[in-house]
Design a protein around this motif. Sequence first.
Motif, short mmCIF file in Angstrom:
data_model
loop_
_atom_site.label_atom_id
_atom_site.label_comp_id
_atom_site.label_asym_id
_atom_site.label_seq_id
_atom_site.Cartn_x
_atom_site.Cartn_y
_atom_site.Cartn_z
N GLN A 179 0.86 -1.18 0.00
CA GLN A 179 0.00 0.00 0.00
C GLN A 179 0.90 1.22 0.00
O GLN A 179 1.74 1.37 0.88
CB GLN A 179 -0.90 0.03 1.23
CG GLN A 179 -1.84 -1.15 1.32
CD GLN A 179 -2.83 -1.01 2.46
OE1 GLN A 179 -3.48 0.04 2.61
NE2 GLN A 179 -2.96 -2.05 3.27
N GLN A 205 -2.98 -0.08 -4.00
CA GLN A 205 -2.95 -1.22 -3.08
C GLN A 205 -2.91 -2.50 -3.91
O GLN A 205 -3.74 -2.72 -4.80
CB GLN A 205 -4.18 -1.22 -2.18
CG GLN A 205 -4.23 -2.40 -1.21
CD GLN A 205 -5.46 -2.36 -0.32
OE1 GLN A 205 -6.17 -1.35 -0.27
NE2 GLN A 205 -5.73 -3.45 0.38
N ASP A 207 -3.53 -6.28 -4.53
CA ASP A 207 -4.37 -7.38 -4.10
C ASP A 207 -3.81 -8.65 -4.74
O ASP A 207 -4.15 -9.01 -5.88
CB ASP A 207 -5.82 -7.14 -4.55
CG ASP A 207 -6.78 -8.20 -4.02
OD1 ASP A 207 -6.32 -9.31 -3.68
OD2 ASP A 207 -8.00 -7.93 -3.98
N GLU A 225 -10.09 -0.83 -10.28
CA GLU A 225 -9.37 -2.07 -10.02
C GLU A 225 -8.88 -2.60 -11.36
O GLU A 225 -9.69 -2.83 -12.27
CB GLU A 225 -10.27 -3.07 -9.31
CG GLU A 225 -10.75 -2.58 -7.95
CD GLU A 225 -11.63 -3.59 -7.23
OE1 GLU A 225 -11.88 -4.68 -7.83
OE2 GLU A 225 -12.08 -3.29 -6.11
#
Length: 616
Positions: A179, A205, A207, A225
């Motif tokens: 992050q 961030q 994932d 995203e």
Amino acid sequence: MRKKVIVIGLDGLEPGIVEAMLGRGELPNLATIQAAGGYTRLKTTYPAQTPVAWSSFMTGTNPGGHGIFDFICRDPQTYLPDVALTRFERPKSMLAQPRVVNRRQGLPLWQPLSKAGIPSTILRCPCTFPPETLQGRMLAGVGVPDLRGSQSKGTFYTQDRAAVAEENEQLVLLDSGSQLATRVIGPRNTRVSPASDTYCEIRVQVDQAARKLVIHTGGAPAHIEVPEKSWSEWVRFKFKFSMLQSVTGIARIYVRQLEPYLEFYVSAVNFDPAAPMFPVSAPGDYARELADNIGLFSTLGMAEDHTGLNNGRLDEAAYLQHCELVLSERERAMRFELDRFTEGLFFMLFDTPDRVQHMLWRFRDREHPNFEPDQWPGFATRIEEHYRRCDALLSAALDKSDENTLLIVLSDHGFGTFRRAFDTNTWLWQNGLLALKNNHTPEQITGEGFASVDWSKTYAYAVGLGGIYLNFKGRESGGILEEGSEAERVRRAIQTGLADLPDTQAQRPAIRSVSRREELYSGAFVGSSPDLLVNFHRGFRVSWESAVGGFAQSMLADNLRRWSGDHIVDPESVPGILFMNRAAKHNHVRIIDLAPTILSYLGVAVPESMEGASLF
């Protein structure tokens, strides 16, 4: 019934490939147009370059009549290279914007059409920035810069602390962790001292489980995203110059990898179609109207991110993804405008075939020095696949054509391999026509090459993609040549010395001939052209260093870049293509014949400035 002309430009389609695919039945829409009218190879311009050729298409003149001779020109006062398509003039006050000027001259065909009350829709034609007033609509093409004023400067983000910036890019080193905060770089703020970059803060961030990057953009949409090895949608960013002044721009984000360290790439920041820093359409709000109907789209002149691929920040798969995004935007724009097109001229240019060929040609050429056999199976036929994609999108134009429609599909030039690079400035130095200070050799020069030139002893120099200029007294700031026998001696030395110049490594000549500008050009703007033009054999091209006023490490060298295909050779060897749904009266067609043909079909008198002749 109202007459219509629909022109679809497919930049760079190579006749050899087109004809072979037609023979195999792989281009059904082009075959339909050919059956209705005809097909021929199309004589291009000197040189065979996109802005030069399309400027001749629109004005019906040789380059001497419109003043565009290359992507690159030079300032005779400084000898430095400059963008040949536009120039920016300093603002008159700190609060005013710079003024942008289109360097292309001549009378484009939509002006006599407008005078006759006939509308035109002109989408992405090169050398139309800033757009001019016309009856109809225009969206500018090649020549539109990014928000920083460059032709395409992306930003590479990495946690690899050993990374260094590559050519024509910005590099941002990221902190470690999953992050983190960073920034998207916007235009330079020249209203503060010293000038500094504007930026928009973003947070990212990782994932790992979902193999995606979550990005809080600080713009719109606020949250995206992006899966690994994928491009994002367009993001609108806001860059502040002051409390009262700001500008928005749009960019896409490509996630290269999540591990062992994070790397992603932000495309060049484009003008926002809804609120561009400089006008990209006419009327001024047309770009906004188009975006409202088809979604956000690239406004950058060179929209496909070849720089990212050339620098290795993108791989071929990512590049082709980006090319498809650009092509789909253009197709949506074409279909939207064709749906409401009822009379006059419709023009749409698809640049993407040119960009795909530039970057993927090495996979179809086993003799290319950068041929990669391991990747060959996956990319060997991608150019043909792209031709089929371009043929498919022609269905919209065919559907809109009726008995009162002239349908034209053309390319401005052909294409070929680019295996070996020739450094013109090094050759001039070796032959005593260009002198360097302090007895330097080209191999010793780094940085700005022309800073090391002794102009008091230099007779000729090269800038641009094949042009040579003589160092004339009174024209160049340090000129020593006068027109007459001395200048004639220099011209002859260059012409005889370069004609059939051998490349011992390739075991074939690199250069076919050298043309004089008076042999090629006529008109009001001949004085802006190079004095000589080098006509390369297929497989050769001017070096990257010579093109921007510098020196390579050797006179002839392998081209090891991913930019492996090109067309800046002898124009006679790279004709374009022309399909029409009406038969022409002959097959010796020049690109300058298209504007008179269109005007004549629509019943408008051909201006005296146009040299071409109607094909009907």
